[in-house]
Design a protein around this motif. Structure first.
Motif, PDB file in Angstrom:
ATOM      1  N   ARG A   1       0.763  -1.010  -0.124  1.00  0.00           N
ATOM      2  CA  ARG A   1      -0.013  -0.154   0.044  1.00  0.00           C
ATOM      3  C   ARG A   1       0.870   1.188  -0.073  1.00  0.00           C
ATOM      4  O   ARG A   1       0.452   2.367  -0.352  1.00  0.00           O
ATOM      5  CB  ARG A   1      -0.676   0.095   1.234  1.00  0.00           C
ATOM      6  N   ILE A   2       2.086   1.180   0.482  1.00  0.00           N
ATOM      7  CA  ILE A   2       2.800   2.520   0.609  1.00  0.00           C
ATOM      8  C   ILE A   2       3.660   2.537  -0.380  1.00  0.00           C
ATOM      9  O   ILE A   2       3.833   3.507  -1.323  1.00  0.00           O
ATOM     10  CB  ILE A   2       3.455   2.795   1.849  1.00  0.00           C
ATOM     11  N   LEU A   3       4.696   1.504  -0.703  1.00  0.00           N
ATOM     12  CA  LEU A   3       5.680   1.595  -1.988  1.00  0.00           C
ATOM     13  C   LEU A   3       5.009   1.812  -3.186  1.00  0.00           C
ATOM     14  O   LEU A   3       5.631   2.522  -4.124  1.00  0.00           O
ATOM     15  CB  LEU A   3       6.443   0.443  -1.898  1.00  0.00           C
TER      16      LEU A   3
ATOM     17  N   HIS B   1       4.957  -4.704  -6.993  1.00  0.00           N
ATOM     18  CA  HIS B   1       5.343  -6.078  -5.798  1.00  0.00           C
ATOM     19  C   HIS B   1       4.753  -7.068  -6.606  1.00  0.00           C
ATOM     20  O   HIS B   1       3.777  -7.098  -7.252  1.00  0.00           O
ATOM     21  CB  HIS B   1       4.702  -5.802  -4.548  1.00  0.00           C
ATOM     22  N   ALA B   2       5.348  -8.327  -6.345  1.00  0.00           N
ATOM     23  CA  ALA B   2       4.615  -9.711  -6.785  1.00  0.00           C
ATOM     24  C   ALA B   2       5.063 -10.777  -5.724  1.00  0.00           C
ATOM     25  O   ALA B   2       6.242 -10.798  -5.122  1.00  0.00           O
ATOM     26  CB  ALA B   2       5.295 -10.074  -7.938  1.00  0.00           C
ATOM     27  N   GLY B   3       4.019 -11.408  -5.286  1.00  0.00           N
ATOM     28  CA  GLY B   3       4.144 -12.239  -3.961  1.00  0.00           C
ATOM     29  C   GLY B   3       4.447 -13.764  -4.577  1.00  0.00           C
ATOM     30  O   GLY B   3       3.829 -14.032  -5.743  1.00  0.00           O
ATOM     31  N   PHE B   4       4.965 -14.580  -3.634  1.00  0.00           N
ATOM     32  CA  PHE B   4       4.811 -16.118  -3.882  1.00  0.00           C
ATOM     33  C   PHE B   4       4.713 -16.705  -2.502  1.00  0.00           C
ATOM     34  O   PHE B   4       4.874 -16.157  -1.357  1.00  0.00           O
ATOM     35  CB  PHE B   4       6.113 -16.620  -4.503  1.00  0.00           C
ATOM     36  N   ARG B   5       3.910 -17.780  -2.437  1.00  0.00           N
ATOM     37  CA  ARG B   5       3.663 -18.411  -1.405  1.00  0.00           C
ATOM     38  C   ARG B   5       4.806 -19.143  -0.513  1.00  0.00           C
ATOM     39  O   ARG B   5       5.488 -19.956  -1.102  1.00  0.00           O
ATOM     40  CB  ARG B   5       2.498 -19.695  -1.535  1.00  0.00           C
TER      41      ARG B   5
ATOM     42  N   VAL C   1      -4.018  -7.238   6.808  1.00  0.00           N
ATOM     43  CA  VAL C   1      -3.755  -7.961   5.531  1.00  0.00           C
ATOM     44  C   VAL C   1      -5.122  -8.135   4.695  1.00  0.00           C
ATOM     45  O   VAL C   1      -6.147  -8.536   5.533  1.00  0.00           O
ATOM     46  CB  VAL C   1      -3.046  -9.143   5.810  1.00  0.00           C
ATOM     47  N   ALA C   2      -5.231  -7.996   3.422  1.00  0.00           N
ATOM     48  CA  ALA C   2      -6.495  -8.067   2.655  1.00  0.00           C
ATOM     49  C   ALA C   2      -7.227  -9.411   3.298  1.00  0.00           C
ATOM     50  O   ALA C   2      -6.319 -10.363   3.158  1.00  0.00           O
ATOM     51  CB  ALA C   2      -6.187  -8.018   1.253  1.00  0.00           C
TER      52      ALA C   2
END
Ligand SMILES: *Cc1c(COP(=O)(O)O)cnc(C)c1O
Length: 428
Positions: A138-140, A147-151, A390-391
């Motif tokens: 939300r800030i960056l 951003h891209a996430g992985f589990r 967290v969403a």
């Protein structure tokens, strides 16, 4: 880069725990005081204008650092308590350099602001600490950083899948990992992240790997020795260890830490003298505390795993060879740690929040509070507390559900803690 020229005794390298009471402090500079005094001062007197000029030239990089010691100038830049603490903290991770901050979040935020530029992407493991998740998602983005996430605990090629997304491979500047992850103890393969970062680095652009090592470090996991560029801590947790201060740390090669300290100087996110002094006190007992807490946690995890009111326990010590994370655990963790998370068994048709709350409200020896790593045992509800930011869909996808409870095991007698869990589970 790993530091290897630490003090020896008759050629024998001294263990970090042996150096926590002395390294980096000369009592004779402080009236013989066996403990460093608290240098509760904002500014430092120069002997002459020439000396003041020279100190600034060194601080600003206009004279080679290291050739002459950098003199004390102003406590936003340096302070004896902060410097002794930073020197001692390097010993556990065998880091070249360390920067200590006013909180774990200011360590992470200052480091990310130093490393990232508009147009860059952070590839990160999930779940992340709630504050880090908010900062990255939300800030960056307001500063043009994607951003891209992985589990965590996913398949070995999840990180490759995240990196293969459109625009990610060309733009990735940082792989940010939290392992074991808060609150699920899910694990990420640090070596695989280092390998991926090396593949994506070019002569003009270095992809960095930073690891939030709050849950197991600095005793039980050493990311720098696995090739990570930076290791980060919320020193509020195990390093502080008494739930009486807020602080953070970042360790790594001297050139990177120098740059991060430059950013820290401008943001003013350093730790103050009193907090640094408290952390020096804490470091003296870090090893005995972490070992005793982990031993207690093992017993508590086994007790919970056999309890009828408990549906599932997330604890590295309970991993079986067929479980996701088992191989990673064997490869990179030196202990199972002292964070135990579990799901209460919910009634038919209930999401489990009522059962989890009944359990939390019935605890008598455990305190109902967020945070972790202190001498006293704590219990909290990640879904509505630490990870409420967290969403919702992300929380559920990561298994952070209303029936989950997170325990931080302290130094009480494990039998007393088990008695408390036993009586509180009766009310579920
Ligand atoms: C607590 C925590 C942080 C944030 O640290 P603060 O000292 O509270 O700012 C970051 N990462 C992890 C894994 C944490 O547990």
């Amino acid at each position: 880069m790993i530091q290897d020229d630490y003090p020896t005794l008759d050629g024998r390298p001294l263990s970090p725990e042996s150096l926590m009471m002395s390294y980096g402090y000369d009592p004779h500079l402080s009236e013989g005081a066996v403990k460093p005094p608290i240098f509760q001062t904002s500014t430092f007197v120069f002997r002459s204008a020439e000396e003041g000029k020279a100190f600034f030239e060194i601080a600003m990089g206009e004279r080679p650092r290291g050739a002459e010691p950098m003199g004390l100038i102003y406590s936003r830049l340096n302070n004896p308590n902060l410097e002794i603490l930073e020197d001692r903290l390097t010993l556990w991770d065998r880091a070249e350099a360390c920067a200590v901050f006013s909180s774990g979040m200011s360590a992470i935020a200052t480091t990310l602001l130093y490393l990232l530029n508009p147009g860059d992407v952070v590839v990160h493991s999930e779940p992340l600490y709630g504050g880090t998740d908010y900062l990255i998602k939300r800030i960056l983005p307001r500063f043009g950083i994607g951003h891209a996430g992985f589990r965590a605990n996913g398949q070995a090629d999840d990180i490759q899948t995240a990196l293969a997304q459109p625009e990610v491979a060309e733009r990735v500047a940082l792989i940010f990992v939290e392992t074991p992850a808060n609150p699920t103890n899910a694990l990420v393969d640090i070596g695989a992240c280092v390998a991926a970062a090396r593949t994506l680095s070019t002569p003009t652009k270095r992809v960095r790997v930073a690891v939030d090592n709050t849950f197991l470090g600095p005793l039980f996991q050493h990311p720098l020795q696995m090739g990570a560029d930076l290791v980060l801590y919320s020193a509020t947790k195990f390093i502080g260890g008494h739930s009486d201060l807020i602080a953070g740390a970042c360790l790594g090669p001297a050139d990177l830490i120098d740059g991060i300290k430059g950013m820290r100087l401008m943001l003013g996110t350093m730790a103050d003298a009193h907090t640094s002094w408290l952390l020096l006190r804490s470091l003296e007992t870090l090893k005995v505390r972490m070992e005793a807490q982990a031993a207690g946690a093992c017993r508590i995890a086994r007790f919970l795993a056999h309890h009828a009111k408990v549906e599932w326990v997330y604890y590295p010590g309970l991993l079986e060879p067929s479980d996701a994370g088992y191989d990673i655990f064997k490869k990179q963790c030196l202990s199972t740690g002292s964070m135990v998370t579990f799901n209460v068994r919910a009634m038919e048709g209930s999401d489990g929040e009522a059962e989890a709350f009944r359990f939390l409200n019935a605890l008598r020896l455990f305190h109902l509070a967020v945070s972790l790593g202190g001498t006293e045992s704590l219990a909290e509800h990640p879904y509505t507390m630490t990870h409420a930011d967290v969403a919702l869909e992300d929380r559920l996808a990561m298994g952070i559900t209303p029936k989950m409870v997170r325990l931080s095991i302290g130094l009480e007698n494990p039998d007393d803690l088990i008695a408390d869990l036993e009586q509180a589970l009766r009310s579920v």
